[in-house]
Design a protein around this motif. Structure first.
Motif, short mmCIF file in Angstrom:
data_model
loop_
_atom_site.label_atom_id
_atom_site.label_comp_id
_atom_site.label_asym_id
_atom_site.label_seq_id
_atom_site.Cartn_x
_atom_site.Cartn_y
_atom_site.Cartn_z
N ARG A 68 26.13 -60.71 -16.45
CA ARG A 68 26.56 -62.02 -15.93
C ARG A 68 26.24 -62.15 -14.44
N SER A 69 26.12 -61.02 -13.74
CA SER A 69 25.83 -61.05 -12.31
C SER A 69 24.35 -61.25 -12.02
N ILE A 70 23.48 -60.62 -12.80
CA ILE A 70 22.05 -60.65 -12.47
C ILE A 70 21.27 -61.70 -13.23
N TYR A 71 21.84 -62.26 -14.31
CA TYR A 71 21.11 -63.19 -15.15
C TYR A 71 21.66 -64.61 -15.05
N ASP A 72 20.75 -65.60 -15.08
CA ASP A 72 21.20 -66.96 -15.28
C ASP A 72 21.53 -67.14 -16.76
N VAL A 73 21.96 -68.34 -17.14
CA VAL A 73 22.47 -68.53 -18.50
C VAL A 73 21.39 -68.30 -19.55
N MET A 74 20.15 -68.74 -19.30
CA MET A 74 19.09 -68.54 -20.28
C MET A 74 18.77 -67.06 -20.42
N GLU A 75 18.67 -66.36 -19.30
CA GLU A 75 18.37 -64.93 -19.34
C GLU A 75 19.47 -64.15 -20.05
N LEU A 76 20.72 -64.50 -19.77
CA LEU A 76 21.83 -63.81 -20.41
C LEU A 76 21.83 -64.03 -21.91
N ALA A 77 21.59 -65.27 -22.32
CA ALA A 77 21.59 -65.58 -23.75
C ALA A 77 20.51 -64.80 -24.50
N THR A 78 19.41 -64.52 -23.85
CA THR A 78 18.37 -63.70 -24.50
C THR A 78 18.69 -62.21 -24.40
N ALA A 79 19.35 -61.80 -23.33
CA ALA A 79 19.61 -60.38 -23.11
C ALA A 79 20.58 -59.80 -24.14
N VAL A 80 21.49 -60.61 -24.65
CA VAL A 80 22.49 -60.10 -25.60
C VAL A 80 22.05 -60.28 -27.05
N ALA A 305 18.09 -66.23 -6.03
CA ALA A 305 17.94 -65.26 -4.95
C ALA A 305 19.14 -64.33 -4.86
N VAL A 306 20.34 -64.86 -5.06
CA VAL A 306 21.53 -64.02 -5.01
C VAL A 306 21.54 -63.05 -6.18
N ARG A 307 21.28 -63.57 -7.38
CA ARG A 307 21.24 -62.69 -8.55
C ARG A 307 20.15 -61.62 -8.37
N GLY A 308 19.00 -62.04 -7.84
CA GLY A 308 17.90 -61.11 -7.63
C GLY A 308 18.24 -60.03 -6.61
N THR A 309 19.02 -60.37 -5.60
CA THR A 309 19.45 -59.39 -4.60
C THR A 309 20.30 -58.31 -5.24
N ILE A 310 21.24 -58.74 -6.09
CA ILE A 310 22.11 -57.77 -6.78
C ILE A 310 21.26 -56.86 -7.67
N ARG A 311 20.37 -57.47 -8.45
CA ARG A 311 19.56 -56.69 -9.38
C ARG A 311 18.66 -55.70 -8.64
N LEU A 312 18.02 -56.15 -7.57
CA LEU A 312 17.12 -55.28 -6.81
C LEU A 312 17.87 -54.08 -6.25
N ALA A 313 19.08 -54.32 -5.77
CA ALA A 313 19.87 -53.21 -5.24
C ALA A 313 20.31 -52.26 -6.35
N LEU A 356 18.23 -58.59 10.03
CA LEU A 356 18.34 -59.58 8.98
C LEU A 356 19.40 -59.13 7.97
N THR A 357 19.99 -60.10 7.28
CA THR A 357 20.98 -59.75 6.26
C THR A 357 20.29 -59.20 5.02
N ARG A 358 21.09 -58.51 4.22
CA ARG A 358 20.57 -57.94 2.98
C ARG A 358 19.98 -59.03 2.09
N VAL A 359 20.65 -60.16 1.97
CA VAL A 359 20.18 -61.22 1.07
C VAL A 359 18.94 -61.91 1.63
N ALA A 360 18.83 -61.99 2.95
CA ALA A 360 17.65 -62.61 3.55
C ALA A 360 16.40 -61.76 3.31
#
Length: 432
Positions: A68-80, A305-313, A356-360
């Motif tokens: 739920r943190s790294i995926y948008d709704v379409m990605e999550l629906a396919t991931a499960v 970008a926020v979800r991608g930051t979490i996933r990348l980390a 720079l910030t982590r998210v930037a």
């Protein structure tokens, strides 16, 4: 057979329309609607249809929080999807997943029966070579999405190893990232012919959609039944269709389309009827309900970008899960026990680029247009990038609710910088 689909609650009416059409053609079977959010919904009113939640699947709570943190709704629906199929196979030795924007016009037990013994039945995007005539879709569009279309898949119990393999990969690699050779759950299925026993259905009545309508000759027989290349119509996949624009078969199809959605054609008649049923069901009223997990509990919008930051980390800076042996579990997630740490973590200085910030920095890595316009964020381009983050509307869209301060003596934005970012973004944008 046990069939099912996956939605957020704003697609409930569409899913119920699918379920009704499936059960009309398969009256002795059952249908499950899996919701990826937790909003309350009314029961369908048919004891052959049941509502499932993610808590009904064999998923650990930390796995759900992560996805739920790294995926948008379409990605999550396919991931499960693999986890849903595993759950359906508990009750039956044959299960199939069907996308919610599908309508079933005929039964297909004969097509999927091989899954009981072989394990997997798939339908490809195309059954014939695509002409190289400059029309849409092209071969490259299909290759970017995957050779098979995962709006439909049937599995039997021999598919257990495949489902475990697929599920493991979709935990973190169900993102839509053409440049990484990933497109939700679909690109992974390109591996199936090499790794797992399977059957590819070449029945032209299965999975008709905008990407293959040019090769499917649809006509009514003398008894009124619809035939596709002389075979019975099984189901149509109305991907990207909206009754608000009935003259367009799919919003995903670019110009020029290989097949016009012409008045009087069989596909137009079916689409118009499907649109009418959607309107009558109240789909238009429900579709506008915001996705529950599109924001955190404290109101932070989870942009790509926020979800991608979490996933990348989580992946230690690698692009995919295949490049790491384990995840960095110290990274805060948008949901669950660590959620209150997410916002300050995003705005903390980046370890490799402390100005720079982590998210930037994650946004810069994510966006080839930004890397092209601001190539040296540790030197000559640092202040210009910080100014862009603080003043450009595009930055506010990418990082909503994460305000960035301009540098102490903010330089004027260089002439044409904003236009260069937009033009570079257009050049790097993947074809979908």
């Amino acid at each position: 057979m046990r069939a099912g689909t996956i939605i957020a609650s704003n697609y409930l009416e569409m899913a119920k329309l699918l379920a009704g059409s499936f059960l009309e053609q398969h009256p002795d079977d059952t249908f499950a609607i899996l919701l990826v959010d937790d909003r309350p919904v009314d029961e369908p009113g048919d004891d052959r249809i049941d509502i499932l939640r993610l808590s009904d699947l064999d998923l650990a709570s930390d796995e759900v929080d992560l996805m739920r943190s790294i995926y948008d709704v379409m990605e999550l629906a396919t991931a499960v999807k693999p986890a849903l199929l595993q759950t359906l196979l508990r009750d039956d030795d044959l299960a199939c997943y069907i996308d919610p924007d599908i309508y079933v016009y005929g039964s297909f037990p004969d097509v999927i029966e091989p899954a009981r013994t072989v394990g997997i039945v798939l339908t490809p995007h195309a059954l014939e070579p695509i002409p190289r005539d400059g029309h849409h879709p092209t071969e490259r569009v299909i290759m970017q999405s995957g050779i098979m279309n995962l709006g439909f898949i049937a599995v039997g119990r021999p598919a257990g190893e495949f489902l475990a393999w697929w599920r493991e990969r979709l935990l973190v690699d169900a993102i839509s990232a053409i440049e990484l050779n990933l497109f939700t759950d679909q690109r992974w299925i390109d591996w199936v012919p090499a790794l797992f026993d399977h059957v590819v259905s070449r029945d032209p009545g299965m999975n008709i959609a905008w990407w293959n309508i040019h090769e499917r000759r649809m006509e009514r027989g003398a008894d009124g039944a619809i035939l596709v290349n002389g075979h019975p119509l099984r189901f149509v996949h109305f991907s990207g269709y909206s009754p608000s624009t009935p003259e367009i078969l799919s919003k995903h199809q670019a110009e020029p389309p290989r097949t016009e959605h012409a008045d009087g054609s069989v596909i137009r008649e079916l689409a118009d009827e499907y649109g009418r049923r959607l309107i009558e069901s109240g789909h238009a009223d429900r579709i506008g309900v915001p996705y529950q997990y599109g924001t955190t509990d404290d109101g932070l919008e989870l942009s790509g970008a926020v979800r991608g930051t979490i996933r990348l980390a989580l992946l230690g800076g690698r692009a995919t899960g295949s490049e790491v042996g384990s995840f960095d579990r110290t990274v805060p997630l948008a949901f669950g026990p660590s959620a209150d740490r997410l916002r300050p973590w995003l705005l903390a200085p980046d370890a490799d680029h402390p100005d720079l910030t982590r998210v930037a920095v994650a946004l810069w890595h994510r966006r080839p247009d930004l890397r092209a316009v601001f190539p040296d964020i540790d030197g000559a381009d640092l202040d210009r990038y910080r100014t862009w983050l603080a003043t450009d509307p595009g930055a506010a869209v990418a990082l909503p609710g994460l305000e960035h301060e301009p540098p102490p003596a903010a330089p004027d934005a260089p002439a044409g910088a904003r236009d260069r970012v937009r033009e570079t973004l257009r050049r790097f944008a993947p074809v979908r």
